[in-house]
Design a protein around this motif. Sequence first.
Motif, PDB file in Angstrom:
ATOM      1  N   VAL A  69      41.549  41.157  34.814  1.00 55.48           N
ATOM      2  CA  VAL A  69      41.804  42.597  34.882  1.00 55.48           C
ATOM      3  C   VAL A  69      41.253  43.131  36.199  1.00 55.48           C
ATOM      4  N   ILE A  70      42.130  43.698  37.018  1.00 56.78           N
ATOM      5  CA  ILE A  70      41.725  44.331  38.271  1.00 56.78           C
ATOM      6  C   ILE A  70      41.777  45.839  38.067  1.00 56.78           C
ATOM      7  N   LEU A  71      40.608  46.461  38.062  1.00 54.19           N
ATOM      8  CA  LEU A  71      40.506  47.904  37.840  1.00 54.19           C
ATOM      9  C   LEU A  71      40.728  48.645  39.149  1.00 54.19           C
ATOM     10  N   GLY A  72      41.717  49.523  39.166  1.00 53.65           N
ATOM     11  CA  GLY A  72      42.050  50.226  40.399  1.00 53.65           C
ATOM     12  C   GLY A  72      42.246  51.714  40.223  1.00 53.65           C
ATOM     13  N   GLY A  73      41.541  52.332  39.276  1.00 48.48           N
ATOM     14  CA  GLY A  73      41.798  53.743  38.992  1.00 48.48           C
ATOM     15  C   GLY A  73      41.011  54.738  39.811  1.00 48.48           C
ATOM     16  N   MET A 124      41.992  34.533  42.849  1.00 44.25           N
ATOM     17  CA  MET A 124      41.513  34.543  41.463  1.00 44.25           C
ATOM     18  C   MET A 124      42.565  34.301  40.395  1.00 44.25           C
ATOM     19  N   ALA A 125      43.816  34.683  40.638  1.00 41.73           N
ATOM     20  CA  ALA A 125      44.826  34.581  39.580  1.00 41.73           C
ATOM     21  C   ALA A 125      44.947  33.172  38.994  1.00 41.73           C
ATOM     22  N   PRO A 126      44.881  32.104  39.797  1.00 42.93           N
ATOM     23  CA  PRO A 126      45.037  30.763  39.217  1.00 42.93           C
ATOM     24  C   PRO A 126      43.941  30.372  38.236  1.00 42.93           C
ATOM     25  N   PRO A 142      50.109  34.063  42.367  1.00 44.08           N
ATOM     26  CA  PRO A 142      50.110  32.651  42.764  1.00 44.08           C
ATOM     27  C   PRO A 142      49.911  31.724  41.568  1.00 44.08           C
ATOM     28  N   GLY A 143      50.654  30.634  41.554  1.00 44.34           N
ATOM     29  CA  GLY A 143      50.604  29.707  40.439  1.00 44.34           C
ATOM     30  C   GLY A 143      51.497  30.109  39.285  1.00 44.34           C
TER      31      GLY A 143
END
Length: 228
Positions: free
Chosen positions: A21-25, A53-55, A81-82
């Motif tokens: 989870v990437i928090l971008g608010g 980080m996604a992989p 990616p991946g």
Amino acid sequence: MRMRRCIPRVEPGAHMDASLVILGGGRGTRMGGNKLFLSVGGRFLWEVMLQRMAPWFREVIMSVGPRDVGPLSGLLPPAAPGGVPIRVAVDRSEALGPLEGLRSALAEARSGWAFAVGCDMPLVQHAVVRKMWSLMESRSMVICARLGGFLEPLHAFYSTGCLPAVDDAISRGERRLKGFYHQVEVTVVEEESLRYLPYRRSFLGVNTPKDLADRLDQLGAAPPWVIE
């Protein structure tokens, strides 16, 4: 009564059975613009984070405020990616703070766990994340580090079982990520457990233009960098 959690298997080199989870608010006032759209050498900072980080995870959830969902949706690739799937979780309001961002992401997560990180934390270290994951206990609902005597809600693992406590905290006017910790079982990762790992840089964020320049040096990325 507090719930007891099953412990997912941890296999070296494999995906962790969790959502990234990437928090971008946030508004990024000290940076001069929304850090979600910070560009580094022609790439958004979240792109750099996805590449790294996604992989490690089963899926990616970008948690954003209502005004950012349109612009972001036009920029996101179909997969990270991946081939890791990417989805967007939207806050119910711009004014509810980071706890609302976590709530919206947990509600969307298809895994039982989520690893939450700020959109301005490009130096997260795989060894540190996996060490935290390996310390999960059957009762764990949050897994977070304590650095310098303070709990670090980003980056940290959150069970989707936290949702009722998160909703309750928001209904009481709470905005802080740690505002519901007293209602759930928190596994605290002490610095002693991380001492042989590059843990300090893993928790570094970007709050000012100077921070960004410093992180660029650590990433080995070259300027120019701009706020789009």
